[in-house]
Motif scaffolding. Structure first.
Motif, PDB file in Angstrom:
ATOM      1  N   SER A  15       0.897  -1.301   0.105  1.00  0.00           N
ATOM      2  CA  SER A  15      -0.159   0.027   0.125  1.00  0.00           C
ATOM      3  C   SER A  15       0.757   1.269  -0.050  1.00  0.00           C
ATOM      4  O   SER A  15       1.845   1.275   0.697  1.00  0.00           O
ATOM      5  CB  SER A  15      -0.825   0.120   1.049  1.00  0.00           C
ATOM      6  OG  SER A  15      -0.092   0.303   2.221  1.00  0.00           O
TER       7      SER A  15
ATOM      8  N   GLU B  21       0.287   4.018   1.115  1.00  0.00           N
ATOM      9  CA  GLU B  21       0.170   4.777   2.765  1.00  0.00           C
ATOM     10  C   GLU B  21       1.279   4.134   3.594  1.00  0.00           C
ATOM     11  O   GLU B  21       1.997   4.755   4.059  1.00  0.00           O
ATOM     12  CB  GLU B  21      -1.167   4.439   3.035  1.00  0.00           C
ATOM     13  CG  GLU B  21      -1.512   4.960   4.410  1.00  0.00           C
ATOM     14  CD  GLU B  21      -2.704   4.771   4.919  1.00  0.00           C
ATOM     15  OE1 GLU B  21      -2.885   5.427   6.244  1.00  0.00           O
ATOM     16  OE2 GLU B  21      -3.668   4.079   4.415  1.00  0.00           O
ATOM     17  N   SER B  22       1.186   2.766   3.570  1.00  0.00           N
ATOM     18  CA  SER B  22       2.333   1.969   4.227  1.00  0.00           C
ATOM     19  C   SER B  22       3.841   2.623   4.079  1.00  0.00           C
ATOM     20  O   SER B  22       4.465   2.873   4.799  1.00  0.00           O
ATOM     21  CB  SER B  22       2.293   0.573   4.475  1.00  0.00           C
ATOM     22  OG  SER B  22       0.850  -0.089   4.827  1.00  0.00           O
TER      23      SER B  22
ATOM     24  N   ARG C  82       5.127   5.963   4.935  1.00  0.00           N
ATOM     25  CA  ARG C  82       5.613   6.175   6.130  1.00  0.00           C
ATOM     26  C   ARG C  82       7.032   6.109   6.280  1.00  0.00           C
ATOM     27  O   ARG C  82       7.503   6.907   7.237  1.00  0.00           O
ATOM     28  CB  ARG C  82       4.905   5.066   7.273  1.00  0.00           C
ATOM     29  CG  ARG C  82       3.206   5.170   7.196  1.00  0.00           C
ATOM     30  CD  ARG C  82       2.707   4.377   8.540  1.00  0.00           C
ATOM     31  NE  ARG C  82       1.516   4.371   8.435  1.00  0.00           N
ATOM     32  CZ  ARG C  82       0.832   3.104   8.013  1.00  0.00           C
ATOM     33  NH1 ARG C  82       1.393   2.260   7.444  1.00  0.00           N
ATOM     34  NH2 ARG C  82      -0.591   3.166   8.001  1.00  0.00           N
TER      35      ARG C  82
END
Length: 343
Positions: free
Chosen positions: A333, A335-336, A339
């Motif tokens: 993902s 989003e992951s 990070r």
């Protein structure tokens, strides 16, 4: 037919002979418009600078060398091509040497380049030639390394460790718990060591994750076949890893091919990621998740550092960022990943 002279070019361009000389040497004191006019006149007349005479005047040869461990590899071929084109824009010819990862060949290659009076040498990729590289730099020969780092020598490298660690941590956040790393021996290659250490770093930050490590010399000589064989030897059982990170696209493709043949779905049964973003990686089945590193930019940066060293200018190290290309063989993902590795 009489060979055109610098005076003929000067007459055609409407400038002095000294201006022609400085324009063709890309002197900053000459305007871009004048440089273009001189270049056009030189091309029209078929004028080629007398390299031998230029060497006597400037104490440079107008030649640089590039040393790679395997010119047949797509990444190294791309680097060599980019150095060639960038060097040509600055009036330099390029001699290319392939060491075949052999220290003896590296010594002979450097000797030949210095006999040809190369003004400087770019070493790209890992190899067993650290000693000759350091000795060459100690003689006062301008030296730059690309995709490898040696203390005291200017370098252009990639953020391998950060990238691989980020991938592991992002996969963990996405729910993966069983990991594996498959790659070539790391002893002679700093970039391969950084990828391996990145995997170790990532795992150390993932509580409860398990990790298998396969560092095999077969992957240094026949990556595709080695990946295929290693799947059967290490990853085909019911306890196989959920995610396999590799140091090269061909190793990853060998693993994927063996998984497909064994009826193990990719990425459902095992997710696999490569490294280098080879041109064909987007067209395999499934398309490969991989790490892209800009070979052209690395090579251009290396040449500009070498060019600065030849001109007695100070240079500093450069670290280039890699890009994770997410495709079908391993879903991560955004989003992951974001990070830990801002894109």
């Amino acid at each position: 037919m009489t060979r055109p002279t610098i005076k003929d070019v000067a007459r055609e361009a409407g400038v002095s002979a000294s201006t022609v000389s400085r324009a063709l040497a890309d002197n900053d004191a000459i305007s871009d418009e004048t440089k273009e006019r001189v270049a056009a006149a030189a091309e029209k007349l078929g004028y080629t600078p007398n390299t031998a005479a230029r060497c006597l005047r400037s104490e440079t040869s107008g030649i640089i060398g590039i040393v790679v461990p395997d010119i047949s590899g797509e990444f190294y071929a791309a680097c060599a091509s980019a150095v060639f084109h960038t060097a040509r824009e600055h009036g330099y010819a390029v001699l290319i040497a392939d060491t075949e990862k052999n220290a003896g060949f590296g010594t002979e290659s450097v000797k030949t380049l210095l006999e040809r009076q190369a003004d400087g040498i770019i070493f790209i990729g890992g190899g067993r030639d650290d000693r000759i590289l350091e000795e060459t730099a100690a003689k006062g020969v301008p030296v730059v390394t690309g995709d490898r780092r040696i203390e005291g020598i200017p370098s252009v490298t990639f953020n391998n460790r950060e990238t691989v660690s980020a991938i592991v941590r992002a996969l963990y956040d996405d729910g993966y718990r069983r990991f594996a790393y498959a790659g070539e021996p790391v002893g002679y290659s700093g970039n391969l060591m950084e990828r391996y250490l990145g995997f170790k770093d990532g795992i150390s930050r993932c509580p409860g994750a398990s990790a298998a490590e396969v560092i095999d010399p077969r992957m240094d000589t026949d990556k595709l076949r080695a990946g295929y064989e290693i799947f059967g030897e290490r990853f085909s059982g019911a306890d196989r890893p959920e995610a396999v990170l590799t140091s090269n696209d061909l190793i990853a493709q060998g693993i994927i091919s063996a998984a497909n043949e064994a009826g193990v779905s990719v990425p459902g049964g095992v997710a696999v990621a490569g490294f280098d973003d080879a041109r064909v990686s987007a067209y395999w089945t499934p398309p490969m998740t991989t790490v892209r590193q800009d070979a052209a930019r690395l090579a251009e940066e290396c040449f500009m550092k070498l060019y600065a060293l030849i001109r007695k200018e100070e240079v500093t190290d450069t670290v280039l960022r890699q890009e994770v290309i997410i495709r079908g063989s391993m879903r991560i993902s955004g989003e992951s990943l974001g990070r830990y590795l801002p894109q």
